[in-house]
Write a protein that holds these residues in place. Structure first.
Motif, PDB file in Angstrom:
ATOM      1  N   GLY A 244       7.674  52.242  71.603  1.00  0.00           N
ATOM      2  CA  GLY A 244       8.247  53.003  70.740  1.00  0.00           C
ATOM      3  C   GLY A 244       8.113  54.059  70.216  1.00  0.00           C
ATOM      4  N   ALA A 245       7.687  53.889  69.171  1.00  0.00           N
ATOM      5  CA  ALA A 245       7.807  54.562  67.525  1.00  0.00           C
ATOM      6  C   ALA A 245       7.211  55.876  68.369  1.00  0.00           C
ATOM      7  CB  ALA A 245       7.065  53.233  66.303  1.00  0.00           C
ATOM      8  N   ALA A 246       5.605  55.519  68.430  1.00  0.00           N
ATOM      9  CA  ALA A 246       4.462  56.502  69.317  1.00  0.00           C
ATOM     10  C   ALA A 246       5.859  57.658  70.157  1.00  0.00           C
ATOM     11  CB  ALA A 246       3.370  56.058  69.856  1.00  0.00           C
ATOM     12  N   ASN A 247       6.387  57.240  70.846  1.00  0.00           N
ATOM     13  CA  ASN A 247       6.752  57.530  72.082  1.00  0.00           C
ATOM     14  C   ASN A 247       8.251  58.318  71.244  1.00  0.00           C
ATOM     15  OD1 ASN A 247       5.648  57.549  74.411  1.00  0.00           O
ATOM     16  ND2 ASN A 247       6.061  55.608  74.399  1.00  0.00           N
ATOM     17  N   SER A 248       8.784  58.305  69.736  1.00  0.00           N
ATOM     18  CA  SER A 248       9.808  59.467  69.565  1.00  0.00           C
ATOM     19  C   SER A 248       9.398  60.121  68.728  1.00  0.00           C
ATOM     20  CB  SER A 248      10.103  57.853  68.906  1.00  0.00           C
ATOM     21  OG  SER A 248       9.704  57.482  67.485  1.00  0.00           O
ATOM     22  N   PHE A 249       7.772  60.246  68.700  1.00  0.00           N
ATOM     23  CA  PHE A 249       7.510  61.133  67.616  1.00  0.00           C
ATOM     24  C   PHE A 249       6.315  62.606  69.092  1.00  0.00           C
ATOM     25  CE2 PHE A 249       7.801  57.842  64.435  1.00  0.00           C
ATOM     26  CZ  PHE A 249       8.565  58.817  63.289  1.00  0.00           C
ATOM     27  N   PRO A 250       7.598  63.381  69.165  1.00  0.00           N
ATOM     28  CA  PRO A 250       5.895  64.458  69.941  1.00  0.00           C
ATOM     29  C   PRO A 250       5.355  65.083  69.147  1.00  0.00           C
ATOM     30  CG  PRO A 250       8.394  65.099  69.834  1.00  0.00           C
ATOM     31  CD  PRO A 250       8.568  63.729  68.760  1.00  0.00           C
ATOM     32  N   SER A 251       5.394  65.177  67.816  1.00  0.00           N
ATOM     33  CA  SER A 251       3.754  65.313  67.655  1.00  0.00           C
ATOM     34  C   SER A 251       3.179  64.500  67.503  1.00  0.00           C
ATOM     35  CB  SER A 251       4.428  66.080  66.254  1.00  0.00           C
ATOM     36  OG  SER A 251       5.339  65.005  65.222  1.00  0.00           O
ATOM     37  N   LEU A 252       2.830  63.411  67.201  1.00  0.00           N
ATOM     38  CA  LEU A 252       1.971  62.193  67.224  1.00  0.00           C
ATOM     39  C   LEU A 252       0.713  63.053  67.391  1.00  0.00           C
ATOM     40  CD1 LEU A 252       1.672  59.036  66.681  1.00  0.00           C
ATOM     41  CD2 LEU A 252       1.891  58.914  69.133  1.00  0.00           C
ATOM     42  N   ASN A 253      -0.249  62.479  67.139  1.00  0.00           N
ATOM     43  CA  ASN A 253      -2.019  63.023  67.451  1.00  0.00           C
ATOM     44  C   ASN A 253      -2.700  61.447  68.243  1.00  0.00           C
ATOM     45  OD1 ASN A 253      -4.747  63.292  66.903  1.00  0.00           O
ATOM     46  ND2 ASN A 253      -3.939  65.011  65.788  1.00  0.00           N
ATOM     47  N   ALA A 254      -2.192  61.615  69.476  1.00  0.00           N
ATOM     48  CA  ALA A 254      -2.511  60.429  70.252  1.00  0.00           C
ATOM     49  C   ALA A 254      -3.914  60.552  70.128  1.00  0.00           C
ATOM     50  CB  ALA A 254      -2.207  60.992  71.300  1.00  0.00           C
ATOM     51  N   ALA A 255      -4.622  60.797  68.927  1.00  0.00           N
ATOM     52  CA  ALA A 255      -6.587  60.499  69.035  1.00  0.00           C
ATOM     53  C   ALA A 255      -6.106  59.904  67.751  1.00  0.00           C
ATOM     54  CB  ALA A 255      -6.991  61.905  68.826  1.00  0.00           C
ATOM     55  N   ARG A 256      -5.688  60.403  67.113  1.00  0.00           N
ATOM     56  CA  ARG A 256      -5.652  59.874  65.476  1.00  0.00           C
ATOM     57  C   ARG A 256      -5.047  57.901  65.536  1.00  0.00           C
ATOM     58  NH1 ARG A 256      -5.150  62.858  60.239  1.00  0.00           N
ATOM     59  NH2 ARG A 256      -7.152  63.796  59.975  1.00  0.00           N
ATOM     60  N   ALA A 257      -3.664  58.176  66.589  1.00  0.00           N
ATOM     61  CA  ALA A 257      -2.685  56.596  66.076  1.00  0.00           C
ATOM     62  C   ALA A 257      -3.707  56.071  67.624  1.00  0.00           C
ATOM     63  CB  ALA A 257      -1.616  57.355  67.410  1.00  0.00           C
ATOM     64  N   ALA A 258      -5.094  55.963  68.572  1.00  0.00           N
ATOM     65  CA  ALA A 258      -5.536  55.170  69.022  1.00  0.00           C
ATOM     66  C   ALA A 258      -7.126  54.926  67.831  1.00  0.00           C
ATOM     67  CB  ALA A 258      -6.388  56.042  70.346  1.00  0.00           C
ATOM     68  N   ALA A 259      -7.268  56.044  66.764  1.00  0.00           N
ATOM     69  CA  ALA A 259      -8.711  55.856  65.940  1.00  0.00           C
ATOM     70  C   ALA A 259      -7.915  54.774  64.883  1.00  0.00           C
ATOM     71  CB  ALA A 259      -9.364  56.616  65.647  1.00  0.00           C
ATOM     72  N   LEU A 260      -7.183  54.752  64.334  1.00  0.00           N
ATOM     73  CA  LEU A 260      -5.787  54.199  63.596  1.00  0.00           C
ATOM     74  C   LEU A 260      -7.140  53.252  63.127  1.00  0.00           C
ATOM     75  CD1 LEU A 260      -4.631  54.615  60.578  1.00  0.00           C
ATOM     76  CD2 LEU A 260      -2.327  53.231  61.963  1.00  0.00           C
ATOM     77  N   PRO A 261      -6.143  51.714  63.772  1.00  0.00           N
ATOM     78  CA  PRO A 261      -7.037  50.697  63.295  1.00  0.00           C
ATOM     79  C   PRO A 261      -8.403  50.435  62.912  1.00  0.00           C
ATOM     80  CG  PRO A 261      -5.618  50.768  65.608  1.00  0.00           C
ATOM     81  CD  PRO A 261      -5.992  51.915  65.216  1.00  0.00           C
ATOM     82  N   LYS A 262      -9.505  51.005  63.660  1.00  0.00           N
ATOM     83  CA  LYS A 262     -10.805  51.535  62.824  1.00  0.00           C
ATOM     84  C   LYS A 262     -10.983  52.252  62.160  1.00  0.00           C
ATOM     85  CE  LYS A 262     -15.130  52.980  64.966  1.00  0.00           C
ATOM     86  NZ  LYS A 262     -15.687  53.234  65.936  1.00  0.00           N
ATOM     87  N   ALA A 263      -9.717  53.337  61.672  1.00  0.00           N
ATOM     88  CA  ALA A 263     -10.043  54.227  60.379  1.00  0.00           C
ATOM     89  C   ALA A 263      -9.398  53.167  59.356  1.00  0.00           C
ATOM     90  CB  ALA A 263      -8.909  55.096  60.746  1.00  0.00           C
TER      91      ALA A 263
END
Length: 117
Positions: free
Chosen positions: A79-98
């Motif tokens: 829900g939060a991801a969908n509310s941010f049009p400028s979300l960097n999808a690659a960074r979001a997907a890699a956030l836990p690993k980072a």
């Protein structure tokens, strides 16, 4: 300042919308959002990864111990991801690993949270 107000409004909206969903889970979207608030700049503006973001990711992972909690956290994240049009999808997907955290699903705008165990 306008960005902070938008974030506060988003957090409030998520809490209102997700309130009825959280009856079987101990985690609320307010808890998820507050733990990840430090990550917004990293995920939307290509800012450096702040330590507070990884602290929030780790805290959230430690709180989501049951399947209902993990599914609820997932729904809040989607829900939060969908509310941010400028979300960097690659960074979001890699956030836990980072942050050195393993979660059983990919953070994205299209994750099927019902399949999270």
């Amino acid at each position: 300042m306008a960005g902070v107000m938008k974030l506060a409004s988003l957090v409030l909206a998520c809490m209102i919308v997700a309130g009825p969903i959280t009856t079987n889970a101990a985690l609320s979207c307010g808890t998820v959002n507050s733990n990840l608030a430090a990550c917004i700049g990293y995920l939307t503006q290509n800012a450096p990864l702040p330590k507070g973001c990884c602290t929030g990711v780790t805290n959230l992972n430690n709180m989501a111990r049951t399947t209902p909690d993990r599914q609820q956290a997932c729904r809040c994240l989607v829900g939060a991801a969908n509310s941010f049009p400028s979300l960097n999808a690659a960074r979001a997907a890699a956030l836990p690993k980072a942050c050195g955290v393993n979660i059983p699903y990919k953070i994205s705008k299209s994750t099927n949270c019902n399949s999270v165990r």
